[in-house]
Design a protein around this motif. Structure first.
Motif, mmCIF file in Angstrom:
data_model
loop_
_atom_site.group_PDB
_atom_site.id
_atom_site.type_symbol
_atom_site.label_atom_id
_atom_site.label_comp_id
_atom_site.label_asym_id
_atom_site.label_seq_id
_atom_site.Cartn_x
_atom_site.Cartn_y
_atom_site.Cartn_z
ATOM 1 N N PHE A 65 -21.599 19.591 40.355
ATOM 2 C CA PHE A 65 -20.307 19.937 40.571
ATOM 3 C C PHE A 65 -19.537 19.540 39.193
ATOM 4 O O PHE A 65 -18.636 20.286 38.800
ATOM 5 C CB PHE A 65 -19.796 19.455 41.847
ATOM 6 N N PHE A 66 -19.880 18.287 39.036
ATOM 7 C CA PHE A 66 -19.016 17.645 37.746
ATOM 8 C C PHE A 66 -19.332 18.406 36.438
ATOM 9 O O PHE A 66 -18.389 18.893 35.593
ATOM 10 C CB PHE A 66 -19.463 16.383 37.851
ATOM 11 N N GLU A 67 -20.632 18.598 36.445
ATOM 12 C CA GLU A 67 -20.955 19.652 35.246
ATOM 13 C C GLU A 67 -20.236 20.961 35.073
ATOM 14 O O GLU A 67 -19.738 21.203 34.246
ATOM 15 C CB GLU A 67 -22.395 19.729 35.426
ATOM 16 N N ARG A 68 -20.350 21.615 36.313
ATOM 17 C CA ARG A 68 -19.718 22.992 36.369
ATOM 18 C C ARG A 68 -18.217 23.026 36.289
ATOM 19 O O ARG A 68 -17.472 23.780 35.417
ATOM 20 C CB ARG A 68 -20.127 23.629 37.587
ATOM 21 N N MET A 69 -17.499 21.852 36.478
ATOM 22 C CA MET A 69 -16.084 21.784 36.471
ATOM 23 C C MET A 69 -16.041 21.443 34.740
ATOM 24 O O MET A 69 -14.972 22.501 34.477
ATOM 25 C CB MET A 69 -15.616 20.554 37.134
ATOM 26 N N ASP A 70 -16.802 20.741 34.390
ATOM 27 C CA ASP A 70 -16.475 20.465 32.767
ATOM 28 C C ASP A 70 -16.619 21.861 31.954
ATOM 29 O O ASP A 70 -15.555 22.193 31.230
ATOM 30 C CB ASP A 70 -17.365 19.726 32.236
ATOM 31 N N LYS A 126 -21.043 33.306 34.832
ATOM 32 C CA LYS A 126 -20.162 34.110 35.845
ATOM 33 C C LYS A 126 -19.119 33.130 36.352
ATOM 34 O O LYS A 126 -17.785 33.692 36.517
ATOM 35 C CB LYS A 126 -20.963 34.675 36.598
ATOM 36 N N LEU A 127 -19.259 32.141 36.800
ATOM 37 C CA LEU A 127 -18.343 31.405 37.430
ATOM 38 C C LEU A 127 -17.510 30.844 36.499
ATOM 39 O O LEU A 127 -16.254 31.022 36.679
ATOM 40 C CB LEU A 127 -18.939 29.923 37.724
ATOM 41 N N CYS A 128 -17.734 30.671 35.247
ATOM 42 C CA CYS A 128 -16.440 30.533 34.262
ATOM 43 C C CYS A 128 -15.606 31.694 34.088
ATOM 44 O O CYS A 128 -14.406 31.486 34.015
ATOM 45 C CB CYS A 128 -17.189 30.195 32.757
ATOM 46 N N GLY A 129 -16.451 32.723 33.934
ATOM 47 C CA GLY A 129 -15.395 34.140 34.000
ATOM 48 C C GLY A 129 -14.662 34.388 34.984
ATOM 49 O O GLY A 129 -13.495 34.578 34.823
ATOM 50 N N VAL A 130 -15.140 34.277 36.211
ATOM 51 C CA VAL A 130 -14.428 34.199 37.442
ATOM 52 C C VAL A 130 -13.025 33.257 37.545
ATOM 53 O O VAL A 130 -12.209 33.599 37.937
ATOM 54 C CB VAL A 130 -15.349 34.279 38.683
#
Ligand code: ATP
Length: 777
Positions: A367-372, A334-338
């Motif tokens: 956080f680093f992972e989610r950024m990637d 969802k984060l990627c989509g948003v």
């Protein structure tokens, strides 16, 4: 929106726009005037007897804010304005005379039911309506607390002969704009003249950087117009004595290993470079940014905290990704989509060539992972937008962005890591376990908190550089002790003795303390003890939000500062700005310098000194001095001018008291106001926010967090209340020498703190040992 000619300018006016008057005035009086008019018209509207929505009802005006009749040109302009108003709004009795345009604008705004949005931004373009004023001394931009920033400026250029420079500049600008992208009068008409020139300068810089196809003939580019040019018939006698020396932020030349890192960056490599505190990580960061930008790269500099982000003229990791703290709770998909759905963020992220992350030790691995993940998702090839071939960015770490990461894992770690599961966003329990049964990710270990533990890090294929030369400290014994503290090697009894009991000369030293409360109290106590009168300086904040950055309007809103209705400041987040909103100074006060004034003379960010005097300088001479300051933009000069006018210690003649500081190395300097500008928003051309202030702060105490990045000559450290073990290393490494360092407090408890701090992170130690660092010759 309609565009109407007035006098020599093109003006825009619309019910959709907020309105500002930019002209000369006794601004304070005039501000009260307009405020009063608005209040009265509101009252009338509220009254049952009021003629609702009736236009042109005279608003009583008790005094003439300009105290003089309008010049013939102004009357003509006013007449024309009235005619226009009649045309537009069918005004019956807009009784426009020397009682001014103010009233008309008020009425116009009232008619359009706009008065709640009416902004009155008072700016002085010198000399207009002020024949006596001979120098460029901009008045403060005063805005009503209930009103937003203006987006429309009305200029009354009443005396063409005296405003030739302005007119030339405007027409050059308009020609240039026409040649660039088709003339749109809005952009020209809405910006104050300095912004026009500044925007043009930036555009030129930007075009030269990105190698735009637009080539601008030099003769069409308005050269910077000096304030003196703007007041071309200035008759104020030139003062024989030169003003105080201009401030110039400086950076040292790079040493070979630093240069090697920059070269790697120029080759497009992904880099992690680290080193002890004071090895020049920030210095290298600025140079990389400068050089890559010069090559036409879109470079973004980000940091996990607002404090650091402001210091490096970057944005926070959160802002860069377009995430709010609540986004932590979102499942990854969802984060990627948003992120992708946010058009502005999507475009900005897709445009970046190089991303520099500072203070990586504070970025949590999740956080680093989610950024990637989000960057790969957002930058995934879109056949409609991407014509180039090669691998799909979605398959590359960080979506193919060149990643340069710096910081020191031996310094401050992430704040409260692992609050949420990286995959599903569920809040983690105190044992760092994900309670979501559907989520495969179950347990998080504190030792995995650092970015290097993430899978994304492993994929980045970094070039690892460990900078070895420490530039802050020269004393070998001290360097060795710091290195032990940094890497967690146990201090011997002798080491602790040296740290605690060495000879030191720390009179007038700054105290580093763990908490803000302690710092505030210490500074206040010391300040109150000083017998001399106090000088107080209100900062001057400003912003220029580009049309396509409307989302920044709220974030960088100018808000009333405390109870002071006339002082509007930008909230940079939790008092993060280096410069104070209101700076209080006294003679004999201990202060810290907050900019690099002159590195050769050892006057840098963190230099300590004592105020030995206050000198009165005329605002005119200050502004002339600024003329000689290289690299200073018009926005900065204007903000400093506003700052000076806001902080006068005498009205006639207009004088400002500037502090004279004797630094610890014996050098004495008059400290001029300085303006720090931060570029914000995306895409380019960027919006900007700025603060002008005397670049000093009370030098009795400061928090360890705020001291991060500073070099301090003399420092006393109080370690008793440290809440984060690594604060110890950060605090100790601010000192340049052992002689300038004293550790305060009960010996046994300090010893305990030191030993605890040394336990270090095994993960960090292992990472540092196992990494293959590039060796430079
Ligand atoms: N090549 C150099 N020559 C001389 N001085 C330098 C050089 N590089 C950096 N310095 C100076 O050393 C001091 C520390 O530099 P800098 O702040 O860049 O280090 P840092 O590694 O970022 O420190 P920290 O980790 O504490 O933030 C500064 O005063 C800087 O001007």
């Amino acid at each position: 929106m309609s565009f109407l000619p007035l006098s020599n300018r093109i003006l825009s006016f619309s019910s959709q726009t907020t309105v500002a008057i930019r002209t000369t005035a006794k601004h304070a009086q005039a501000t009260r005037e307009i405020h009063q008019s608005i209040t009265m018209s509101r009252k009338r509207r509220a009254s049952p007897d009021a003629t609702h929505g009736r236009i042109g009802r005279p608003v009583p005006v008790e005094f003439d804010p300009w105290n003089r009749p309008l010049t013939p040109q102004a009357s003509n302009a006013a007449e024309e304005w009235r005619r226009i108003r009649r045309q537009i709004d069918n005004v019956e009795d807009a009784d426009l005379d020397s009682q001014h345009v103010i009233r008309l604008l008020t009425l116009a705004a009232e008619h359009r039911r706009e008065y709640t949005r009416l902004a009155a931004g008072w700016k002085m373009l010198d000399h207009v309506l002020q024949p006596k004023s001979r120098t460029y001394e901009p008045l403060p931009l005063v805005q009503h607390d209930f009103l937003p920033e203006p987006d429309l400026y009305l200029d009354l250029f009443v005396d063409p002969s005296r405003n030739q420079a302005i007119k030339d500049c405007v027409s050059k600008y308009q020609q240039l704009k026409q040649s660039l992208d088709g003339f749109d009068p809005r952009s020209g008409a809405q910006w104050p003249i300095y912004e026009l020139v500044e925007a043009e300068r930036r555009r030129r810089e930007y075009n030269s950087v990105v190698g735009s196809h637009v080539s601008v003939p030099p003769h069409q580019v308005p050269d910077e117009v000096s304030p003196q040019q703007l007041s071309s018939n200035s008759q104020e006698p030139q003062e024989p004595t030169p003003g105080p020396e201009p401030v110039l932020e400086e950076r040292p030349p790079l040493c070979p290993e630093q240069e090697a890192v920059v070269k790697l960056a120029e080759q497009g490599r992904n880099i992690f470079y680290t080193g002890s505190a004071g090895c020049g990580k920030s210095t290298v960061l600025h140079e990389i940014k400068r050089r890559l930008k010069a090559k036409g790269k879109v470079v973004k500099v980000i940091a996990p905290t607002g404090l650091v982000a402001l210091a490096i003229n970057g944005s926070t990791t959160w802002t860069f990704m377009g995430w709010a703290p609540d986004f932590n709770k979102m499942p990854l998909d969802k984060l990627c989509g948003v992120t992708k759905a946010n058009e502005r963020v999507r475009k900005a992220l897709r445009r970046v060539h190089t991303l520099i992350i500072d203070e990586i030790s504070m970025v949590e691995s999740n956080f680093f992972e989610r950024m990637d993940s989000a960057l790969r998702f957002v930058r995934k090839r879109d056949p409609e937008e991407d014509r180039h071939t090669g691998p799909d960015p979605a398959s590359l770490p960080f979506g193919g962005i060149q990643l340069i990461v710096t910081g020191d894992f031996c310094q401050l770690p992430p704040i409260k890591p692992f609050k949420h599961c990286v995959t599903c966003g569920f809040e983690l329990s105190t044992t760092k376990t994900c309670a979501n049964r559907a989520c495969r990710q179950s347990q998080f270990r504190l030792e995995d908190q650092f970015a290097f533990s993430s899978a994304a890090w492993q994929k980045c294929n970094f070039n690892y550089v460990h900078l070895k030369t420490i530039h802050r400290q020269r004393d070998e014994e001290f360097r060795a002790l710091l290195e032990k503290c940094r890497t967690g090697i146990a201090f011997s009894q002798a080491d602790i003795e040296i740290l605690m009991n060495h000879e030191s000369s720390t009179e007038d030293a700054v105290r580093l303390m763990p908490t803000r409360e302690e710092v505030y109290e210490t500074n206040e106590r010391a300040f109150k003890k000083l017998p001399d009168p106090e000088f107080s300086y209100k900062c001057s904040d400003g912003r220029h939000i580009q049309e396509n950055h409307q989302y920044l309007e709220y974030k960088y809103a100018l808000e009333q500062n405390g109870d002071d209705r006339n002082h509007r400041v930008i909230n940079f987040g939790d008092d993060n700005h280096r410069f104070e909103k209101v700076l209080k100074l006294k003679k004999d006060m201990s202060v810290l310098l907050l900019v690099n004034l002159n590195l050769r003379e050892g006057l840098c960010n963190g230099s300590q000194g004592i105020i030995v005097d206050f000198e009165s300088h005329s605002v005119g001479s200050l502004m002339r001095t600024l003329e000689g300051r290289p690299g200073l933009t018009y926005t900065q000069k204007e903000a400093i001018g506003t700052f000076a006018s806001r902080n006068l210690n005498s009205e006639e003649p207009r004088m400002i008291a500037l502090p004279v500081v004797r630094f610890q190395n014996g050098i004495e300097r008059t400290i001029l106001p300085e303006c720090l500008v931060n570029e914000v928003g995306d895409p380019a051309p960027y919006s900007s926010v700025w603060r002008a202030q005397i670049p000093l702060m009370a030098g009795y105490a400061l928090t360890i967090h705020k001291a991060q990045g500073m070099t301090l000559e003399r420092v006393v450290i109080n370690l008793e209340n440290v809440f984060e073990d690594k604060q110890v290393y950060v605090a100790l490494s601010r000192a340049k020498t052992l002689d300038g360092l004293k550790i305060e407090g009960d010996k046994e408890s300090v010893k305990e703190v030191l030993e605890r701090a040394l336990q270090g992170d095994l993960q960090v130690q292992r990472f540092m040992e196992e990494t293959q660092w590039i060796e430079f010759e």
